[in-house]
Design an enzyme around this catalytic site. Structure first.
Site, short mmCIF file in Angstrom:
data_model
loop_
_atom_site.label_atom_id
_atom_site.label_comp_id
_atom_site.label_asym_id
_atom_site.label_seq_id
_atom_site.Cartn_x
_atom_site.Cartn_y
_atom_site.Cartn_z
N HIS A 1 0.46 -0.49 15.01
CA HIS A 1 -0.53 0.50 14.96
C HIS A 1 -1.75 0.08 15.41
O HIS A 1 -2.03 -1.16 15.21
CB HIS A 1 -0.97 0.66 13.59
CG HIS A 1 0.23 1.21 12.64
ND1 HIS A 1 0.74 2.70 12.83
CD2 HIS A 1 0.61 0.80 11.34
CE1 HIS A 1 1.59 2.81 11.73
NE2 HIS A 1 1.58 1.60 10.95
N GLU B 1 7.94 1.60 4.67
CA GLU B 1 7.20 0.85 5.95
C GLU B 1 7.47 -0.68 5.59
O GLU B 1 7.24 -1.07 4.22
CB GLU B 1 5.76 1.20 6.04
CG GLU B 1 5.16 0.18 7.26
CD GLU B 1 3.70 0.32 7.48
OE1 GLU B 1 3.04 0.97 6.22
OE2 GLU B 1 3.26 0.15 8.46
N HIS C 1 0.81 -1.01 0.02
CA HIS C 1 0.17 -0.12 -0.05
C HIS C 1 0.90 1.22 -0.02
O HIS C 1 2.10 1.21 0.14
CB HIS C 1 -1.10 -0.09 1.36
CG HIS C 1 -0.27 0.25 2.66
ND1 HIS C 1 -0.03 -0.89 3.27
CD2 HIS C 1 -0.04 1.14 3.32
CE1 HIS C 1 0.58 -0.53 4.50
NE2 HIS C 1 0.68 0.67 4.50
N TYR D 1 9.26 1.98 10.28
CA TYR D 1 9.18 2.94 9.24
C TYR D 1 10.76 3.27 9.38
O TYR D 1 11.55 3.35 10.39
CB TYR D 1 8.52 4.25 9.67
CG TYR D 1 6.95 4.17 9.43
CD1 TYR D 1 6.30 3.94 8.27
CD2 TYR D 1 6.12 3.64 10.82
CE1 TYR D 1 5.07 3.87 8.19
CE2 TYR D 1 4.69 3.47 10.66
CZ TYR D 1 4.30 3.70 9.33
OH TYR D 1 2.98 3.40 9.26
N HIS E 1 4.57 7.50 2.77
CA HIS E 1 5.26 5.90 2.69
C HIS E 1 4.82 5.12 1.63
O HIS E 1 3.63 5.21 1.21
CB HIS E 1 5.51 5.25 4.15
CG HIS E 1 4.10 4.76 4.73
ND1 HIS E 1 3.34 5.39 5.33
CD2 HIS E 1 3.58 3.70 4.39
CE1 HIS E 1 2.40 4.63 5.83
NE2 HIS E 1 2.50 3.64 5.19
N HIS F 1 -6.16 -1.91 4.16
CA HIS F 1 -6.10 -0.73 3.12
C HIS F 1 -5.12 -0.95 2.05
O HIS F 1 -4.13 -1.79 2.19
CB HIS F 1 -5.47 0.43 3.82
CG HIS F 1 -4.23 0.44 4.31
ND1 HIS F 1 -3.61 -0.57 5.29
CD2 HIS F 1 -3.20 1.55 4.66
CE1 HIS F 1 -2.57 -0.42 5.83
NE2 HIS F 1 -2.22 0.85 5.47
#
Ligand code: M3P
Ligand code: FE
Length: 314
Positions: free
Chosen positions: A252, A271, A150, A261, A220, A206
């Protein structure tokens, strides 16, 4: 029908050799080709199409464009109509504009980011093949990332001026491209301002995300790993290679990802993360993070907002 997944990211880098070294040695991608203009094309071992990352020599860092793959060539015509009807201009770039890639539908998101859709890219196969495959190849390097998963784009958010490109992009992705919202951050009076969103086309939390900030940019690009242990090992690889780590391994709240990261040599944030989080479904209720718990959404353990994390981007 429609968009399948993220297909590739095209990044600007200031030192191509250093960038290639980073994406090959630290992340584990392989360079599959270079073109006459000096762009490098790379792929991850578990991807089957020719490339998922393009590195373009430039005098600055940042994103050139982000591309998503659609299922069928005719989807591009249907989507062109829908995108134009939504009020966004498009154009077709002919087959061969990018090597090994069919025609691309090019347009800018309301935030200004360039997006491209394509149906065809040369199939080269994963590094383990399709017949009695091993779970991983022998020549894995560095973090051994599986695939480009992503991207998170920074979008202009200025409530005083009535500008909210997060909200506009989110509506565009839902209405024109059939993405669905999985999570959002609501801030401001009565939580009325949509300040960040996570949207999916696949079953992962996502396939793209938008976060509000002072200007349009790239936060990112993220690569997938199997497990928390792989995230730890990825951090070890970074330490061995003196990679600038932005946020050491943590979790997260948003998307439940286990993450680290770091920056490529030009300052583009990367990431590597593990955990599919949850099974994203179109009818799954949207998760909302409120302003007072935003810190936990971003870094679940400490709950502390780290200003550099959202203020530094390319
Ligand atoms: C992710 C993710 C921010 C949150 C980022 C979350 C920038 O990158 O993969 O879930 O606030
Ligand atoms: Fe991410």
């Amino acid at each position: 029908m429609g968009i399948l997944r993220i297909g590739h990211a095209s990044l600007k880098v200031m030192d191509l050799a250093a960038a290639q070294q980073h994406y090959e040695k630290v992340l584990g991608l392989k360079t599959v080709m270079k073109d006459k203009a000096g762009n490098a094309y790379l792929k991850c071992w578990d991807e089957w199409d020719k490339f998922s990352l393009i590195l373009t020599p430039s005098d600055q860092a940042g994103l050139n464009h982000l591309a998503y793959k659609v299922e069928k060539d005719e989807d591009l015509d249907t989507l062109q109509q829908r995108i134009e009807q939504w009020g966004v201009k498009t154009q077709f770039l002919p087959e061969g504009t990018l090597p090994s890639t069919g025609r691309m539908l090019q347009f800018n998101l309301p935030s200004g980011h360039e997006m491209r859709l394509y149906a065809h890219k040369e199939y080269v196969g994963t590094d383990v093949g399709t017949t009695n495959p091993d779970p991983w190849p022998d020549d894995i390097r560095g973090s051994g990332v599986h695939w480009l998963d992503h991207a998170l784009l920074m979008c202009e958010l200025n409530p005083a001026e009535g500008i909210n490109k997060v909200e506009e992009n989110t509506r565009f992705m839902k209405e024109a491209l059939d993405f669905f919202l999985t999570e959002q951050v609501m801030v401001g009076p009565e939580g009325s301002i949509q300040a960040a969103t996570w949207l999916a086309r696949t079953t992962t939390p996502h396939d793209i995300a938008f976060v509000g900030g002072p200007r349009c940019g790239l936060h990112h690009i993220a690569f997938f790993l199997d497990s928390w242990n792989d995230v730890l090992k990825s951090a070890d690889v970074m330490a061995k290679n003196k990679v600038r780590i932005d946020v050491a391994p943590t979790r997260h709240g948003i998307t439940r990802g286990e993450t680290i990261y770091f920056f490529d040599p030009s300052g583009n944030r990367n990431e590597t993360f593990a955990g599919l989080g949850y099974l994203a479904q179109r009818d799954r209720p949207v998760t909302t993070w409120t302003e007072d718990r935003l810190g936990s959404g971003i870094f679940y353990h400490t709950g502390d907002l780290v200003p550099s994390f959202t203020e530094v981007y390319t």
